[in-house]
Scaffold this active site. Sequence first.
Site, PDB file in Angstrom:
ATOM      1  N   ASP A   6       0.865  -1.169   0.000  1.00  0.00           N
ATOM      2  CA  ASP A   6       0.000   0.000   0.000  1.00  0.00           C
ATOM      3  C   ASP A   6       0.910   1.229   0.000  1.00  0.00           C
ATOM      4  OD1 ASP A   6      -2.263   1.626   0.287  1.00  0.00           O
ATOM      5  OD2 ASP A   6      -2.097   1.594   2.464  1.00  0.00           O
ATOM      6  N   ASP A  42      -0.218   4.939   1.202  1.00  0.00           N
ATOM      7  CA  ASP A  42      -0.460   5.868   2.293  1.00  0.00           C
ATOM      8  C   ASP A  42      -0.312   5.188   3.648  1.00  0.00           C
ATOM      9  OD1 ASP A  42      -1.148   8.086   0.590  1.00  0.00           O
ATOM     10  OD2 ASP A  42      -3.016   7.024   0.163  1.00  0.00           O
TER      11      ASP A  42
END
Length: 626
Positions: free
Chosen positions: A144, A146
């Site tokens: 991922d 963020d």
Amino acid sequence: MQHRSHRSMTPIAIMAFLGVVSHGRTCFQSSKSIGITSVRSRARNNLSPSNMQSIWSGLRRKNQHRVHAEDHVDVAKVSESTPSQVFDETAPRVIDFRKKTTSMAGAYAGTIGMMAFTNIEGYQGEIFCNRNTNMQKITAVGFDMDYTLALYRPDTFEKLVFKEALKRLVNKRGYPSKILDYEYDPTYYVRGLHVDKNRGNILKLDRHKYVKVAYHGFQKLTKEERAAIYYNSPHNNEFTEPEFQCLDTLFSLPEAYLYSQMITIKDKGDLPDKSYFEIWRDVRQSVDACHWSHEHLKKEVAKNPSPYIVKDPHLFESLRHLRRSGRKVFLLTNSMWEYTNVVMNYLWGNPPGTLTDEWQDVFDVIIAGSCKPGFFVNNRLQLYRVRNPQIDSTLAHVEGLHDMTTEQLLEGGKIFQGGNWENLHKMLGVKSGSEILYVGDHMYSDVIRSKRDLGWRTMMVIPELLHEIDRMESPLAQREYKAIRDLYYERASQEDHINELSVKLAYMEDAGIEEEEEGATQEDYRDALSIVGDQLIDTKTQLREKIKNYHEMFHPIWGQLFKTGLQNSIFAQHVEKYACLYTSHASNFRFVSPNCSFRCMADLLPHDGLRRAVANPLSRDSKIME
């Protein structure tokens, strides 16, 4: 009434006599504590079975004297600048939300720890294992973006979210304009808490879903109030949607603080037409709109990411480390491509406004705008290819996916937006989810759904580990922990004594025995029970105070992230259940071989801790023990 014999034993003598045989009869629960097994190229990885026997046998290192930055905080000065109501658990909360809060929480909050990448004497980048994971069977590792690759500063980015959410509440939801002056304290809340939407409460649960700490707005609830609300009511509280909301990501901390502020002003009569549930809905939708809208928030970050994002100097080194091993590396993020490109260029080292495609060489596949967790459960989501990614970033729908091979799918480029897990599996050429290891920070969207629905292996990024372990290994915390352990065993021993005395007294009463051969009478046993009972009350009081002091070393309001009292918190339970691996930063991969095998600790139940000093002559193992 019979008179006592001259051989009558005193209550103390009875206690001493029974104490010899009562020690050790209480079986302490040996629950599997998370965070015990780590992989790193050094000797601390060698764990013997004896190190795992009880809840007190954590991974212990040398007790080195370390000077912490927190230890240099001038408590007197901080206390003077902090409204005393913030930490007074009994006084009504009268907080001026227009003032910036300088709280003791600022020195201890786990989210602040994410900005440190080198801690020579504390946490040193270990990767902890909850489920055995053989990296040789992993063919693709995904990340991922963020709060996983890009770590956001809570004192700037979360404040920006908070201020934008305030504007939306006023301009779109009709809240009073005075809230625009409110300030945000990024250290007040921690992950793993639960919001009671109907009552305006914030809760911390243990792994048994017992509410250990609860606040209504900023007012702490007493034990009796918690019991009346959550355990003496006819309703069975499972603490799940739609009545409750788990704060399982760092993105959710601003909305929790904003919700508590709105609860406070509602209780003052400023929001008479809003229910607690409606306030939560308004706050949540306002914060979500800030993240999904590109009107201001992400445009502000994109102009100059440096005040908002922490750059990990070891990030791309770690990604190359994995790719050199022959594994495919992919990026799977909910952020749209334009914002993803800006952030990744900043992490690569480019100055603000400079966008190149060099960082893309580290990844085999890039998917932005993935709409997780829908990406993992809805195989009908459409896939779009990003064309001219550095110019106009137009989107083209990818058609005929079922007839394409992996090579054909990637011929037109490796950057996509949207799609679903079936598309990704085809791009990576994997046959099952067990070949993929996905690294993320969001408990539900990244970890739970990918593991539970697709069988992916998972790693959770928990930046708070830096602060938690550094605090845990401080000399002061070690001393407090030892005192808690001693009081814990003392309490168990006293409870054993009471059990032994009660059983003996009941037997004498049922059998009509007024005095034993040793001279102890029923009255002696009653006196002994009274003495031990008083000692037990005193021990419990001391233990509660010690546990409270210990937790306040981690956070003065919510305590240790992974614990509630002496139990694992529900956050810790979720980490243990769904995260095969967990660590503080994605870049910690650089410390291990890409082909290593991560091993978790042995599972233990309370009866596994029994060690018989004398063999049962009727058991099958008696000859072996002889």
